[in-house]
Write an enzyme that holds these catalytic residues in place. Structure first.
Site, mmCIF file in Angstrom:
data_model
loop_
_atom_site.group_PDB
_atom_site.id
_atom_site.type_symbol
_atom_site.label_atom_id
_atom_site.label_comp_id
_atom_site.label_asym_id
_atom_site.label_seq_id
_atom_site.Cartn_x
_atom_site.Cartn_y
_atom_site.Cartn_z
ATOM 1 N N GLY A 1 -19.417 9.872 -20.421
ATOM 2 C CA GLY A 1 -19.946 10.027 -21.762
ATOM 3 C C GLY A 1 -18.934 9.563 -22.783
ATOM 4 O O GLY A 1 -18.021 8.796 -22.495
ATOM 5 N N GLY A 2 -19.084 10.059 -24.014
ATOM 6 C CA GLY A 2 -18.179 9.652 -25.064
ATOM 7 C C GLY A 2 -16.812 10.243 -24.940
ATOM 8 O O GLY A 2 -15.898 9.864 -25.659
ATOM 9 N N VAL B 1 -16.745 10.741 -15.259
ATOM 10 C CA VAL B 1 -17.090 11.865 -14.388
ATOM 11 C C VAL B 1 -17.042 11.397 -12.932
ATOM 12 O O VAL B 1 -17.628 10.359 -12.584
ATOM 13 C CB VAL B 1 -18.491 12.421 -14.724
ATOM 14 N N ASP C 1 -23.460 17.316 -30.796
ATOM 15 C CA ASP C 1 -23.874 16.057 -30.161
ATOM 16 C C ASP C 1 -25.041 16.291 -29.205
ATOM 17 O O ASP C 1 -25.006 15.900 -28.039
ATOM 18 C CB ASP C 1 -22.691 15.437 -29.418
#
Length: 778
Positions: free
Chosen positions: A473-474, A478, A587
């Protein structure tokens, strides 16, 4: 002025073509210039195929040496030649300027207009000479004048215009030094045309009777002359190009005109057909005469052929090598390094004491010996030369060296362990390890379970194998891993900057105090690396975004979408109102909602989340989030409130209803998803934007869910509901869809009391939350 005068400038340069064409047909080519040929006229060299006397030149290359003092070389009527360059195939000539008087007549408006002059065209496709388009420029000095350069079809192929200030008195004092249009202008001379036409135009007729001076100038030499504001020369240098023959090279790059044994033929790129001769690499001279190309002694020109060692000329080249006793690249300054002959004594025949010297070495027998050290066994021991004290000294020295050699690995290992320990402590403090210790200080067992060693993480991920990456993600990448027989997700920061580290530790601080079935579980963290690592429960079924935006018309069912919306609302309501200190996610989007095997929603990625003191309604902070989901009030003011998450949640609901991607969607009118959805809802045209699958599976709740989404995305934050209110509304809708079948007519608005009074979100004290988070295996 007549048409001939206006064309005079180009005629001066191109008369050589016509004269050369006639000569080319009239005389045969001499095989070799005679011994009595003139080779110089004044300061200008005359190389073959150029020549003065008959038999000293090829057809079309005849020149004339004048009787002036000093003598000057003329080429077919051109004033004089100052340079003939065989390798480049060019002739440098001085060309007379042309002064063009520009008449004008006043119009009714008071301006002056000129008559357009049709200029006689000049055919340049004859003979070996051509005006160089790459080297020359057309330069015009004048006031309020435009020069047009045209082809035979009167298409404008180049133009420039020169302007002057009305208060200027002297034409030459107003010309700009770079000739960019103030009193002077310049234009390129394109190649590839057989005919050029010149045309002059005047405007701004406040000055009448002025002249324009026109030059053809070699652009490479223009900068070496005086600035254009003082230029009053009557002639400037220009460049002609030529070919030795109008035929192309033969297939093996040879030509009868290339007479030297070390020459080759190359086709011209300026002429449509034609070629020139060049000396081969490593040779220089005249390729048009026998043995004209001679070997270049590169060693005599070190500035062109650099050699910082021993230079030796060879046929067609040169050899540059380091002097004896040195090695390296002799073509580079300080490229030759001294050879240490003592490194390999056998190769340099030294069996005694070797001492390296610049470019050489010194070899001698050891103390106590004598003889020839350059031969094996040549040094003979002197009898009784070794005393007992020397033997004892050697033995003790050897013993000390043995002890040092045995202890070295242990000392090195100890130093490495200390270095690793200090580095881990540094990273632990840098990654806010003290904050984590404070969070778990109330229970030692939790601290031991939350803190995971780097060694365990590397073993779980196969040393961060690329094949273990499952997403990002940002805030990080992962990895999927197995830790203590449990499948886990391990997040690693992408960028080593303090802001990213703060985001990771922020996520630890938040998730360590959160325990909700719809929030992803944090199992532990590792702070022993420069990049912090977080360990979560592994959610195997991807993100809501992946399930919603699939190819084809069928996606998640309407019942699943409605249940997921309710579960996300429960998680946000819990974060806003049930934790010890309110948490704003900042978010919320479909890619941050994970789904397990039963499609249960798990809110994830808390790197951008913020604590808000319980006595405050918001906080001013740097903008973070995803466009399309971002609260416009927060975006423009920087003030983060609980209503910012409400707005993002409303966009998520619209995304589930429409299967449109908020961050890229634009309607036919250019509206965003929120604006378009709101207008369609207000006009009663929801069917035009709702996902057809949802329309087919509608259970009578689409209108109510759409109304909730519109309410959540109101422009003003105070007009939006709280997440607690949103949760209760969705719970009510959920009860409606799952109401029991009654024997008598049922009221769909009836909600059983036990459903209303039950807890909507799982809520615990902070102490119990930390205890529960520590029970999950890592």
């Amino acid at each position: 002025m007549s048409m001939f005068s206006a064309a005079f400038l180009l005629l001066l340069l191109l008369q050589a073509a016509a004269a050369a064409a006639a000569a080319l047909a009239a005389a045969p080519a001499p095989a070799q210039p005679g011994s009595n040929c003139t080779t110089r006229c004044g300061n200008t060299s005359i190389p073959y195929p150029f020549g003065v006397e008959p038999g000293c030149y090829l057809p079309g290359f005849d020149v004339t040496c004048s009787d002036d003092v000093p003598p000057r070389l003329h080429l077919h009527g051109i004033r004089y030649v100052f340079d003939i360059n065989l390798p480049n195939g060019t002739v440098g000539v001085y060309v007379q300027s042309v002064d063009v008087s520009i008449p004008g007549s006043p119009t009714q408006c008071g301006d002056y207009l000129t008559d357009n002059w049709d200029v006689v065209g000049v055919d340049i496709d004859r003979g070996p000479f051509s005006l160089s388009a790459t080297r020359n420029k057309l330069v015009v000095i004048g006031c309020d004048v435009q020069v047009l350069l045209m082809g035979l079809d009167e298409d404008i192929i180049s133009t420039c215009a020169a302007f002057c200030s009305p208060v200027a008195k002297n034409l030459y004092m107003v010309a700009s030094p770079d000739c960019s249009g103030i009193g002077c202008c310049q234009a390129p001379i394109p190649a590839g045309l057989n005919v050029y036409l010149l045309q002059f135009r005047r405007f701004n007729g406040s000055w009448s009777g002025h002249q324009a001076t026109v030059y053809v100038v070699d652009a490479d030499r223009l900068s070496s002359y005086a600035p254009m504001d003082t230029l009053q020369a009557t002639a400037l240098p220009a460049v002609l190009e030529w070919v030795i023959s109008k035929s192309p090279c033969q297939s093996n790059s040879t030509s009868p005109e290339c007479r030297s044994s070390h020459s080759f033929c190359q086709n011209s790129t300026t002429f449509d057909v034609g070629h020139r001769c060049h000396c081969s690499q490593g040779y220089d001279g005249n390729p048009y005469i026998l043995d004209g190309c001679t070997d270049i002694n590169e060693c005599e020109f070190p500035e062109i052929y650099p050699c910082f060692g021993d230079c030796k000329n060879t046929v067609g080249g040169y050899l540059c090598q380091c002097p004896l006793g040195f090695e390296g690249n002799a073509s580079l300054p300080k490229g030759c390094r001294d050879v240490d002959e003592c490194v390999d004594p056998e190769a340099h025949s030294c069996y005694g004491i070797c001492k390296n010297l610049p470019g050489s070495f010194q070899c001698q027998c050891r103390q106590g010996t004598y003889g020839d050290p350059t031969t094996k066994g040549g040094c003979i021991t002197i009898k009784n030369s070794i005393s007992g004290s020397k033997i004892a000294l050697v033995v003790s020295g050897c013993f000390i060296l043995l002890l040092v050699a045995l202890a070295a690995p242990f000392i090195t290992r100890k130093i490495q362990l200390q270095r690793v320990k200090r580095l881990k402590e540094k990273f632990f403090k840098q990654n806010h390890g003290l904050l984590l210790e404070q969070l778990v200080s109330q229970n030692t067992d939790i601290g031991e379970r939350m803190i995971i060693s780097l060694r365990e993480i590397e073993k779980a991920t196969g040393n961060f194998d690329k094949t273990r990456e499952v997403g990002g993600g940002g805030h990080g990448v992962v990895y999927k891993g197995i830790l203590n027989l449990h499948v886990v997700a391990i997040k690693k920061s992408k960028i080593v900057v303090q802001r990213e580290i703060d985001d990771f530790i922020n996520e630890v601080a938040i998730l360590s105090q959160v325990n909700h079935r719809n929030v992803v579980k944090l199992l532990g963290c590792c702070l022993e690396t420069e990049v912090p690592l977080l360990v979560y429960e592994f959610i195997s079924n991807g993100t809501l975004y992946d399930h919603l935006h699939v190819e084809g018309p069928i996606s998640l069912s309407w019942d699943d979408r409605l249940r997921i919306v309710l579960e996300v609302a429960r998680a946000l309501s819990y974060l806003h109102s049930a934790t010890s200190m309110p948490i704003y996610h900042r978010d919320i989007k479909s890619s941050n909602v994970l789904l397990d095997d039963s499609l249960t929603a798990k809110v994830s990625d808390f790197g951008a989340s913020r604590y808000i003191p319980i006595d405050q309604t918001g906080v001013n902070t740097a903008i973070q989030g995803t466009f399309g989901y971002l609260d416009p009030v927060y975006y423009y003011t920087g003030r983060l409130t609980d209503k910012s998450d409400v707005f993002s949640f409303g966009v998520l609901v619209m995304e589930l209803l429409t299967r449109k991607k908020p961050f890229i969607y634009r309607s036919d009118d250019g509206d965003s998803l929120v604006s378009h959805f709101d207008s369609q809802f207000g006009e009663g045209k929801l069917g035009d934007i709702i996902d057809p699958q949802v329309m087919r599976e509608d259970n009578g709740l689409i209108q109510e869910v759409a109304a909730l989404a519109v309410m959540c995305t109101k422009l003003k934050g105070e007009d939006r509901p709280t997440m607690r209110e949103v949760e209760l509304i969705l719970e009510n809708l959920h009860v409606k869809t799952h109401a029991p079948i009654c024997g008598t007519p049922c009221n769909r608005d009836y909600i059983p009391a036990q459903v209303v009074t039950q807890e909507v979100s799982r809520q615990y004290t902070i102490e119990k939350e930390i205890m529960l988070s520590a029970t999950y295996p890592r």
